[in-house]
Design a protein around this motif. Structure first.
Motif, short mmCIF file in Angstrom:
data_model
loop_
_atom_site.label_atom_id
_atom_site.label_comp_id
_atom_site.label_asym_id
_atom_site.label_seq_id
_atom_site.Cartn_x
_atom_site.Cartn_y
_atom_site.Cartn_z
N MET A 1 28.54 37.28 37.83
CA MET A 1 29.68 38.13 38.18
C MET A 1 30.94 37.70 37.42
O MET A 1 31.71 38.54 36.96
CB MET A 1 29.91 38.09 39.69
CG MET A 1 28.79 38.70 40.49
SD MET A 1 28.88 38.24 42.22
CE MET A 1 29.78 39.63 42.86
N ILE A 2 31.12 36.40 37.29
CA ILE A 2 32.29 35.89 36.57
C ILE A 2 32.19 36.23 35.09
O ILE A 2 33.19 36.60 34.47
CB ILE A 2 32.46 34.39 36.82
CG1 ILE A 2 32.88 34.16 38.29
CG2 ILE A 2 33.49 33.78 35.87
CD1 ILE A 2 32.86 32.73 38.75
N GLU B 1 35.24 41.96 31.13
CA GLU B 1 36.10 43.11 31.42
C GLU B 1 37.57 42.75 31.19
O GLU B 1 38.34 43.54 30.64
CB GLU B 1 35.88 43.59 32.86
CG GLU B 1 36.64 44.84 33.23
CD GLU B 1 36.18 46.10 32.50
OE1 GLU B 1 36.93 47.10 32.52
OE2 GLU B 1 35.06 46.11 31.92
N ALA B 2 37.97 41.55 31.60
CA ALA B 2 39.35 41.11 31.39
C ALA B 2 39.67 41.05 29.89
O ALA B 2 40.77 41.44 29.47
CB ALA B 2 39.57 39.74 32.03
N ASP C 1 45.09 38.13 30.06
CA ASP C 1 44.99 36.72 29.68
C ASP C 1 44.59 35.85 30.88
O ASP C 1 44.50 36.34 32.01
CB ASP C 1 46.28 36.22 29.03
CG ASP C 1 47.46 36.18 29.98
OD1 ASP C 1 47.27 36.14 31.22
OD2 ASP C 1 48.60 36.16 29.49
N HIS C 2 44.35 34.59 30.60
CA HIS C 2 43.86 33.65 31.62
C HIS C 2 44.78 33.61 32.85
O HIS C 2 44.31 33.70 33.99
CB HIS C 2 43.73 32.25 31.01
CG HIS C 2 43.34 31.21 31.99
ND1 HIS C 2 44.26 30.46 32.69
CD2 HIS C 2 42.11 30.80 32.41
CE1 HIS C 2 43.62 29.64 33.50
NE2 HIS C 2 42.32 29.82 33.35
#
Length: 126
Positions: free
Chosen positions: A94-95, A101-102, A108-109
């Motif tokens: 999932m991550i 997607e991010a 950004d982080h």
């Protein structure tokens, strides 16, 4: 639980995951007898062989153990094994998808961590 017959995930895997969730939610306790393949087949209106495949999957993962002539029972360390498995498999996948997607969205982080913290806070406030 309702099985999703349209899912790409096999029914026996859905059964195994449901049983894992029942263990995690303390609906089935350590050393407690697990449902039989026939009980599961009746509960979900599936073939007993399919139910047996889900149960055997849990035996192979040391979530359940067999007592000859008595049935299957929940291993004392089943909860820990389920949590570890789900963290290492489900959560990481999932991550990976979230990070991908991010990246597509140019998040950004720091912004991603902010969103995660916000969602955790929202869940906590419920």
């Amino acid at each position: 639980m309702v099985l999703n017959h349209d899912s790409t995930k096999p029914i026996y895997v859905q059964i195994a995951e449901w049983l894992e969730t029942e263990i995690l939610n303390d609906h089935i306790s350590t050393d407690e007898k697990m449902y039989s393949q026939y009980q599961l087949a009746e509960m979900f209106n599936i073939n007993p062989a399919t139910a047996a495949k889900g149960l055997n999957m849990l035996v192979n993962n040391d979530i359940l153990y067999k007592k000859r002539g008595l049935g299957m029972f929940v291993n004392p360390d089943a909860k820990g094994k389920i949590l570890l498995k789900r963290k290492n498999e489900n959560l990481k996948q999932m991550i990976r998808e979230l990070v991908q997607e991010a990246e597509y969205l140019k998040v950004d982080h720091d912004e991603l961590m902010e969103i995660v913290q916000q969602v955790r806070k929202e869940r906590k406030d419920r």
